[in-house]
Design a protein around this motif. Sequence first.
Motif, short mmCIF file in Angstrom:
data_model
loop_
_atom_site.label_atom_id
_atom_site.label_comp_id
_atom_site.label_asym_id
_atom_site.label_seq_id
_atom_site.Cartn_x
_atom_site.Cartn_y
_atom_site.Cartn_z
N ARG A 177 73.05 37.36 47.99
CA ARG A 177 73.77 38.40 48.73
C ARG A 177 73.87 38.07 50.21
N LEU A 178 73.33 36.96 50.64
CA LEU A 178 73.47 36.53 52.02
C LEU A 178 74.85 35.90 52.19
N ILE A 179 75.87 36.75 52.09
CA ILE A 179 77.24 36.23 52.09
C ILE A 179 78.05 36.88 53.20
N GLU A 180 78.92 36.08 53.78
CA GLU A 180 79.93 36.56 54.72
C GLU A 180 79.36 37.42 55.85
N LEU A 181 78.12 37.15 56.27
CA LEU A 181 77.57 37.93 57.37
C LEU A 181 78.11 37.47 58.73
N ASP A 182 78.79 36.37 58.74
CA ASP A 182 79.40 35.90 59.98
C ASP A 182 80.88 36.26 60.06
N ASP A 183 81.39 36.94 59.02
CA ASP A 183 82.80 37.31 58.98
C ASP A 183 82.91 38.82 59.20
N GLN A 184 83.50 39.20 60.33
CA GLN A 184 83.59 40.61 60.71
C GLN A 184 84.94 41.23 60.36
N GLN A 185 85.83 40.47 59.74
CA GLN A 185 87.17 40.96 59.49
C GLN A 185 87.58 40.94 58.02
N CYS A 186 87.01 40.03 57.24
CA CYS A 186 87.50 39.80 55.89
C CYS A 186 86.76 40.67 54.88
N GLY A 187 87.51 41.45 54.10
CA GLY A 187 86.92 42.24 53.02
C GLY A 187 87.08 41.53 51.69
N LEU A 188 86.73 42.22 50.63
CA LEU A 188 86.83 41.63 49.29
C LEU A 188 88.24 41.80 48.74
N SER A 189 88.59 40.93 47.85
CA SER A 189 89.86 41.06 47.14
C SER A 189 89.65 41.93 45.91
N ALA A 190 90.74 42.34 45.28
CA ALA A 190 90.64 43.18 44.09
C ALA A 190 89.87 42.48 42.98
N ALA A 191 90.09 41.17 42.83
CA ALA A 191 89.38 40.43 41.78
C ALA A 191 87.88 40.36 42.08
N GLU A 192 87.53 40.15 43.36
CA GLU A 192 86.12 40.10 43.74
C GLU A 192 85.44 41.45 43.53
N VAL A 193 86.15 42.52 43.84
CA VAL A 193 85.61 43.86 43.62
C VAL A 193 85.32 44.08 42.14
N GLN A 194 86.25 43.70 41.30
CA GLN A 194 86.07 43.87 39.86
C GLN A 194 84.87 43.07 39.36
N ALA A 195 84.71 41.84 39.86
CA ALA A 195 83.58 41.02 39.44
C ALA A 195 82.26 41.61 39.91
N GLN A 196 82.22 42.12 41.15
CA GLN A 196 80.99 42.71 41.68
C GLN A 196 80.63 43.99 40.94
N ARG A 197 81.65 44.78 40.59
CA ARG A 197 81.36 46.03 39.88
C ARG A 197 80.84 45.74 38.49
N ALA A 198 81.37 44.71 37.84
CA ALA A 198 80.88 44.34 36.52
C ALA A 198 79.43 43.88 36.60
N ARG A 199 79.04 43.32 37.72
CA ARG A 199 77.69 42.78 37.87
C ARG A 199 76.70 43.85 38.34
N TYR A 200 77.13 44.70 39.29
CA TYR A 200 76.19 45.63 39.92
C TYR A 200 76.44 47.10 39.57
N GLY A 201 77.54 47.41 38.93
CA GLY A 201 77.82 48.80 38.58
C GLY A 201 78.38 49.58 39.74
N THR A 202 78.44 50.90 39.58
CA THR A 202 79.00 51.78 40.61
C THR A 202 77.91 52.20 41.59
N ASN A 203 78.38 52.65 42.74
CA ASN A 203 77.46 53.12 43.79
C ASN A 203 77.12 54.58 43.54
N ASN A 204 76.34 54.83 42.48
CA ASN A 204 76.04 56.20 42.06
C ASN A 204 74.64 56.27 41.49
#
Length: 829
Positions: A9-36
Motif C-alpha cells: 500500500r506504499l503507493i503513489e505517495l509522491d503523486d498529489q494529482q493522479c487518482g485511480l482509474s475505473a479499472a483500478e477502483v474495481q480491482a481494489q474493491r474486489a480485493r478490499y471490499g467496501t468502505n463500510n
Amino acid sequence: MRRFIPADRLIELDDQQCGLSAAEVQAQRARYGTNNVLGVAPGGWRELLRDTLKDPMLWFLIGTSALFALIGDTREAVILLVALFPLIGMDAFLHRRTRASTEGLSGRLAPLATVMRDDQLETIPAADLVPGDLIEVGAGGSFPADAIVLTGEALQVDESALTGEVYPVRKHPIEPQAAGSTPLVDEEYWGLAGTRLLTGTARLRVVYTGAETLYGEIVRSALSSSHDRTPLQRAVSNLVGVLVVAALLLCLTLAYVRWQQGHGLVDALLSAITLAVAALPEEFPAVFTFFLGVGVFRLAKRQALVRRAVVVENIGRVTTICSDKTGTITEGRLKVVHCIASPKLNEQQLLYFSAIAARGESGDPLDIAILQAVAEAPQKRFVSFPFTEDRKRETGIVRDTDGKLLVASKGAPETILAMSALDETARQHWLAAVDEFAATGHKVIACAWRELDEAQWSGGEPDRGFGFAGLLACEDPVREGVDGAIRECREAGIHVIMVTGDHPATARAVGNEVGLGGGTPTIVLADEVENRLREDPGFLHGVDVIARAIPSQKLAFVKALQGCGDIVAVTGDGVNDVPALQAADVGIAMGERGTQSAREVAAIVLLDDNFGSIVHAIAEGQTLFTNLKLSFQYLLMIHLPLVLSAALIPFAGYPLLYLPIHIVWLELIIHPTALLVFQSLPSRGRLEPIHRGHRIRFYGPWEWLGIVSVGTLITGILMFGYDHSLGAERDVEHARAMALVALTVASATVTAALSGLRTAVAWTVVLVTLALSIILVQIPLLSSWLHITPLHGDDWAIAVGGGLLVSLLPALRWLPRLLAICGPGRAAT
C-alpha cells in the motif's frame, strides 16, 4: 500513535494529482471490499413472519383445526382458523411496538467523499472509497477513511473522537522519501476516519477502509465480543424450561388417564393438547421481550436511544457509573474563562485585540471561543497572517474607525512575550502566570498589539515593538445540570467515578465543581489505582476521580468493579471509550458529539448528550423492572389456576373443562393484559435507593406466598363454581360457562388490584374483559359457538364475589402507599 502501512500500500505517495482509474477502483474493491463497517439490522416482514411462526398458539390452532376437520366437525375447524387472525394481528402489533427505530441516528452517519477518479474530482458515497484513492477534504469536513496527508497548509484536526482531548491537532504533509523508508508512519501525517478537519484543505491518499480503519478495528472487535445473558434472562429461561418439562409430563399423564377412563382417542388428544397450550409458558418470554421493547420506547422519550434491548433490565440496577469527562461531564468545547489583561488595558480590550487575530471561518475551536467571548466584533481584517508551526502565532491587521491600522497577534506565550516591550521582571511575572494556568489544565495563549504607520509599512508581518495585552486561559466548561444529576445519584447510593486522561489538577477542579464525593472528591492517578487493585479491588468504592487514565486502564477498572458485584454503567463519546463501553453492563455513548464507533458498541445512546438524562434513564429502568414484576405476577396468578383446573377436572373424571376455542378466548384476554396494562404504568420520575451487597431477587418470599395464595384461591373458586353449576343435571356447558366467567372476572380484579387502575389502558382492559365475558356468555348465538350456555344471576354473584375476594391479596401492595398518604398520625391509628 504510529500506524503500520503494508508494503503493497506504499503507493503513489509522491503523486498529489493522479487518482485511480475505473479499472483500478474495481480491482481494489474486489480485493478490499467496501468502505463500510456497519452491518444491516434485521427487520421487515421476514422477521415478523419468523417471530410469528414461533408462537405455539399458532400451531395449536392449526393442529386442532386439522384434527376437527379429520373427524368431520367442519364448523369447529373453521372457528379455530378464524381465531388465527386476531392472534396474528396482535403479534404484528406487538412486534412493531418492540422495535425502536434508529433511522434518525443512522442518517447522520452517511458521509460523502470528494475523490479524484479518472483525472476528475467527483463526489461519491464514502462507502465507495478504496485503498489508493486520492481524496480531498475541506475545512469542516470529516475524513472518510484512514489516509496519508499529501498536501495542505495550516491543517488542524479535531481528534477528540479518538483521544477524548478537546484541543485541535496539527497535521503535516508527508515527505515521500520518509514514507518509503519505513512502514511505520507518525500520527502527524494521518487523517483518520471519524475525525474532522478544522482548518485548511487537505489532499490525502487512502490507505485503510472499512473494518481496517482504526475506527473500524475497534467497532469490529467490540461487536465480535459476546455479552453474557442478564440474570433475568437466565431466570426466565430456567422458568420456561421447568414449566415446559412439567407441562409435557402432565399432558402425557392426562392423555393416558382420559384414555383409561374410556373417553376415546379424540378426547384424550384434545385433553392433552388443550392442557399443553394452557400450561406452556410462552407468555413469559413474550412479555419479557415486549417489556424490553417498551423500555426502548420509554427511554427514547428520555433522550436515551437503546441499541440492545436487554440493557433495559440492567439500567434499572446500576450501582456505579464510570463517566468520561470530556464531552460527557463537560461540554467538549473551549471557552474563555480567564482574561488577565495588562495594567493599561481591561478585559474587553484584551478580548478585542485577541479577536483581531482570530478567524471565525477557520473552524479553530480557540478562535471560535474568542469570538464568542468578545463583546464587540472587530472591523474586517485588512491583512491576515495565519498561524504556522514555525511562527507559533497568528496576526491580524484592521483599520479602526479613525482610519489607523491596528495590529494584533496571539499565540504561544513565549513567542508573544518575545515580541513585546517588557522588562525581564514583567516577563517572568507573566511566565509564572502561564505556568499556573497550565498546571490546572488550561490552554493558555498570549496577545499583543500595536499601531501601525501605514506610510512606513512595507506589507510584511510586524514582529517587534508590540505592547503586551495579556493572557487568555480557556477550558472545557461543565455541562449544565451535571451537579444535580450527580447529587441525585449519590442520594440513591449510586457511585459516580470520573475517569479521565487529564492532569489531576484539572480533574480536581471539575470534580469539585460537579460535586463528586460530596464536593471533596478523592482523586487517584490511574497507575496507582491499577497497582492497588491487585491487592484490594474494592478500593475503587472509595475513589471519585481517576486521572491520567488510558483506555486499557478504563477497561480494567470496569472489570474490577464488576468483580466486586457492581452493575457498572460507562459513559463516553470517543473511540478511546469503546473497550470500556463494550465491557460495561450498560454502555452509554453521547449521540450528538459521540463517535460512530462509540455509538455502535454502546447499549444506549444519549441523543441530547445530557448527563442528567442518565439519571432519568436509570429511574425509567427501575420503573420498567417493577412493572415487569407486576406483569409476571399477573401471569402466575392467572396461569396457575388455569393449568390446575384444566388438569384436575379431567383427572377427576369430569368432562373437559376447556375446549380449544376457550383457550383462544382466554389468551385474547391474558396476553394483552400482561403486555399492555403493566408496561404503561407511570414512572416514579426519581431514583429509588439501591441496596449494595444484597442479592437481587425477582420475587421475595412474601411475594411468592402472595402469588401462590391468589392462584390457589382462584383455583378453589373455579372448582366450586364448576361443581355448583354442573348440578344434578350434569349441564357441562353451563358449568364451563361458570368456570370461564369466574376466571375472567378474577383476571379483571387481579389486573385492577396490581395496576391500581392508574392508567386509561388499565381501565380499558378491565372493562373490556368484563364486557367480553358478558357478551360471549349471555348472547345465545355466541355462547352456542363457544359450547357454553348463559348464566343465571346467582352464577354472576358467585363469580363477582369470588373476583372481589381474590383482589384483596394483591391489593395489599398499595397499603404502605395509602398509609404514607394518610400521614404518620393516621398511619399509627
